[in-house]
Enzyme design. Structure first.
Site, short mmCIF file in Angstrom:
data_model
loop_
_atom_site.label_atom_id
_atom_site.label_comp_id
_atom_site.label_asym_id
_atom_site.label_seq_id
_atom_site.Cartn_x
_atom_site.Cartn_y
_atom_site.Cartn_z
N CYS A 33 54.45 29.51 -5.45
CA CYS A 33 54.06 29.79 -4.24
C CYS A 33 52.64 31.15 -4.32
O CYS A 33 52.32 32.05 -5.38
CB CYS A 33 55.38 30.83 -3.15
SG CYS A 33 56.54 29.77 -3.70
N ARG B 107 48.06 26.93 -8.13
CA ARG B 107 49.28 27.75 -8.82
C ARG B 107 50.85 26.79 -9.17
O ARG B 107 51.38 26.71 -9.39
CB ARG B 107 49.92 28.82 -7.99
CG ARG B 107 48.81 30.12 -7.76
CD ARG B 107 48.55 30.77 -6.51
NE ARG B 107 50.20 31.30 -6.15
CZ ARG B 107 50.46 32.48 -7.18
NH1 ARG B 107 49.06 33.25 -7.56
NH2 ARG B 107 51.18 33.92 -7.96
N TRP C 31 56.53 26.40 -3.22
CA TRP C 31 56.66 26.42 -4.41
C TRP C 31 58.53 25.84 -4.37
O TRP C 31 59.06 27.37 -4.69
CB TRP C 31 56.03 26.41 -5.98
CG TRP C 31 56.79 25.63 -7.54
CD1 TRP C 31 56.24 24.92 -7.30
CD2 TRP C 31 57.52 25.58 -8.47
NE1 TRP C 31 56.04 23.82 -8.41
CE2 TRP C 31 57.58 24.95 -9.69
CE3 TRP C 31 58.94 27.08 -8.49
CZ2 TRP C 31 58.30 25.10 -10.39
CZ3 TRP C 31 59.34 26.71 -9.71
CH2 TRP C 31 59.46 25.46 -10.20
N LYS D 83 50.68 20.15 -24.04
CA LYS D 83 49.21 19.37 -23.03
C LYS D 83 49.33 17.71 -23.04
O LYS D 83 49.64 18.12 -21.60
CB LYS D 83 48.39 19.45 -24.30
CG LYS D 83 46.51 20.25 -23.65
CD LYS D 83 46.48 21.96 -23.58
CE LYS D 83 47.69 22.64 -22.30
NZ LYS D 83 47.97 24.34 -22.58
O1 M6R Z 1 50.46 33.28 -17.82
P1 M6R Z 1 51.37 32.99 -18.85
O2 M6R Z 1 50.19 32.75 -19.96
O3 M6R Z 1 52.36 33.75 -19.03
O4 M6R Z 1 51.80 31.49 -18.77
C1 M6R Z 1 52.95 31.00 -19.91
C2 M6R Z 1 53.09 29.08 -19.69
O5 M6R Z 1 53.85 29.48 -18.32
C3 M6R Z 1 51.99 28.45 -19.28
O6 M6R Z 1 51.07 28.36 -20.66
C4 M6R Z 1 51.99 27.27 -19.75
O7 M6R Z 1 52.88 27.08 -20.28
C5 M6R Z 1 51.20 26.12 -19.71
N1 M6R Z 1 51.31 25.23 -18.39
C6 M6R Z 1 50.65 25.52 -20.61
O8 M6R Z 1 49.45 24.72 -20.08
#
Ligand code: M6R
Length: 607
Positions: free
Chosen positions: A2, A27, A73, A484
């Site tokens: 959110c 977000r 969200w 990815k």
């Molecule tokens: O902000 P963060 O690096 O802590 O986020 C961790 C994961 O939520 C983030 O890397 C997520 O896996 C991505 N969407 C990957 O592309």
């Protein structure tokens, strides 16, 4: 997750709120809404789906001077208009937006119903509006203070009341909330992106703080009503860096930015005179660094993959036992904190709840945890015992790309420091610096293969399942490639050690399941070639990402993407790029929402 924006000032608030919500879209959300003051009372407009649905029903002429907005969200209650924020009390005079989860909301809901309140949504948030109504006796700040003392869970909260025009009250516990200080106007927001085009002066609220804001003033206090004097910080990011800059998607822009973001992450941190690195924010003396006997890295998703690469490098290059762990797992397994173990929390956003809470648990047990973050002033950055900003610039696409290579950059420099304190020679240190500094140019060479990668994506993207296979330091890169692809194209993908497939995954191989191999020209080269043959002989299609000039792959692979030659430990930087582009072009070809894939959020602030 959110997003929140709140505004008091002279500008038409509907415009400021909608602009802020646009900036918060990245977000991840599934409904949105605004509440704006007007002479006839609050105007609340909400809609499910994308922001364009909301924009279609907001009067075209900007209105109001005070207001709050939210992108939701869904957690508690489905994606419906009535569950979208802002929520109001029975009288409709109090409106709130909230990020986080109220754990005791069911009990509170019953209590409120018994007192005659009528709740209209299925959300945990709505109870907050009614509690404020219950506690309100003419002083909004006091009512919010009293209310938050009844809440169990997390909140970033902004409240407005019709009887207090030009005033907002914000409160924070576990969900980020920042205040933007303007000239005769003030903002409250879940992150800087929402307000950066209006002001760069911000105040980061801490958990357990509450702020009362008017266009000209603000007052921050703790839950015991002690006044807290806060410093104003300046956001370094430029508003333009939140734009697409001519690219079709943020993700593509961010992939291409890596040749610059890696340079930024190294700037002033490599020291040729002593063939080492400098990371001032570590807050550790040489003596303390020399005492480190083990490194443990905690993170989630892509950041975890960067941690895996870093752990591999730390062991092999600096001779320090190291491993990376999924933060959410570490937190709940009662970890043993060994003396002389140094912990890292890697997080692009610095707000990931799994990582943050794991870090707090480690700190509670006496561990020293360093943060590797991108977002300045984020919770992990502030609460860690030291750390490094990766300086990759704002990452807007949900799929993390440039943060990954920048996180590795920071950890590579840390490894250089540790190795040079231990077993690495001056010459080897210089060679390490040379190799690191050569990365950005090598990435530019890889970008030239984009049309070829696009063609390969088109050829394979209609498959149901994809395997990514690497070995050694590139095994985590294979895992990252699979993450990815799955997150933005929705194709099922798994990353494995190429050696491991014969222990199970090889059963999946058929002519419809492509395997992408990361083929380096180092000591593991021949082993990977053998693994490729195992797949080939079972009818599997093969894409090889290989070092240029590797003749061995051409006889086996159906498609080859070449990357410049480098030394073993630099390949993760080079190998990641084709995988990011492959995911991007596959998602594009399949008509997916590349920057905001379904069900996902950029900053995961729930457990
Ligand atoms: O902000 P963060 O690096 O802590 O986020 C961790 C994961 O939520 C983030 O890397 C997520 O896996 C991505 N969407 C990957 O592309």
């Amino acid at each position: 997750m959110c997003g929140i924006i709140g505004y008091v000032g002279k500008k038409p608030s509907s415009e400021v709120l909608l602009e802020g919500l646009k900036r918060l879209e990245y977000r991840g959300y599934d409904s949105a809404g605004i509440c704006v003051d007007s002479p006839e009372g609050f105007k609340i407009i909400k809609s499910t789906g994308k922001l364009k649905n909301l924009l279609a029903i907001v009067p075209p002429r900007p209105f109001g001077h005070n207001g709050i907005g939210h992108t939701r969200w869904a957690t508690h209650g489905g994606v419906t208009e009535s569950n979208a924020h802002p929520h109001t009390d029975c009288s409709g005079k109090i409106a709130i937006v909230h990020n986080g989860i109220i754990e005791n909301y069911e009990k509170l809901r019953e209590l409120l119903k018994d007192k005659g309140h009528s709740l209209k949504s299925d959300t945990d948030t709505e109870v907050i509006a009614h509690l404020i109504e219950q506690c309100y006796k003419g002083d909004l700040t006091k009512a919010v203070l009293e209310t938050v003392s009844l809440l169990k869970g997390t909140y970033g909260l902004v409240v407005m009341h019709q009887d207090h025009p030009d005033m907002m009250v914000g409160a924070r516990n576990g969900s980020p909330l920042i205040m933007g200080v303007g000239d005769g106007e003030m903002f409250l927001a879940s992150d800087a992106s929402a307000i950066i085009s209006y002001t760069k002066q911000v105040i980061y609220l801490q958990d357990g703080e509450i702020v009362t804001v008017t266009p000209e003033s603000f007052q921050t206090m703790d839950l015991d009503e002690n006044i807290i004097n806060k410093d104003i910080d300046i956001i370094e990011w430029q508003a333009e860096s939140f734009e697409k800059a001519g690219y079709d998607h943020y993700m593509l822009k961010e992939i291409y930015e890596q040749s610059e973001s890696i340079v930024r992450g190294m700037k002033g941190r490599l020291d040729r005179t002593h063939a080492t690195g400098h990371l001032g924010g570590l807050n550790m003396t040489t003596e303390e660094l020399l005492k480190v006997e083990r490194v443990v890295i905690i993170a989630a998703g892509t950041s975890y993959h960067a941690g895996l690469v870093a752990a591999y490098l730390l062991e092999s290059m600096a001779g320090i036992p190291a491993h990376a762990e999924i933060a959410s797992e570490l937190r709940y397994r009662n970890p043993i904190i060994e003396k002389n173990t140094l912990y890292f929390a890697i997080s692009q956003s610095g707000e990931t709840m799994d990582t943050l809470y794991a870090m707090r648990e480690l700190q509670r047990k006496g561990a020293r945890v360093l943060g590797i973050c991108n977002v300045v002033g984020s919770t992990i950055a502030r609460e860690s015992d030291g750390g490094v900003y990766i300086h990759s610039g704002p990452e807007i696409a949900v799929a993390s790309t440039k943060a990954f290579t920048s996180q590795m950059t920071a950890m590579y420099i840390f490894t250089l420091i540790m190795a040079r304190l231990r077993n690495m020679s001056f010459e080897d240190g210089l060679e390490f610096i040379d190799e690191m500094e050569a990365v950005p140019e090598k990435l530019k060479t890889i970008f030239k293969s984009a049309p070829k990668i696009e063609a390969i994506a088109k050829k394979y993207c209609h498959t149901e399942s994809f395997l990514f296979l690497g070995r050694g330091i590139n095994y985590p890169v294979a895992m990252e490639g699979a993450l990815k692809l799955k997150e933005i194209s929705y194709i099922h993908a798994e990353g494995f050690s190429a050696a491991e497939i014969k222990h199970g995954p090889i059963a999946l191989i058929n002519e419809k399941t492509p395997s992408l191999f990361l083929v380096t020209d180092d000591r593991l080269h021949d082993k990977i070639i053998s693994n490729m043959k195992e797949v080939k002989s079972r009818g599997g299609k093969i894409i090889a990402v290989a070092a240029e000039g590797d003749k061995d792959v051409y006889g086996i692979a159906d498609d080859v993407i070449e990357v410049p030659k480098t030394v073993e430990y630099i390949y993760p930087f080079l190998m990641s790029i084709p995988l990011q582009l492959l995911a991007y072009y596959s998602a594009l070809e399949l008509g997916r929402d590349v920057d905001q894939p379904k069900n996902l959020a950029k900053s995961v602030t729930v457990e």
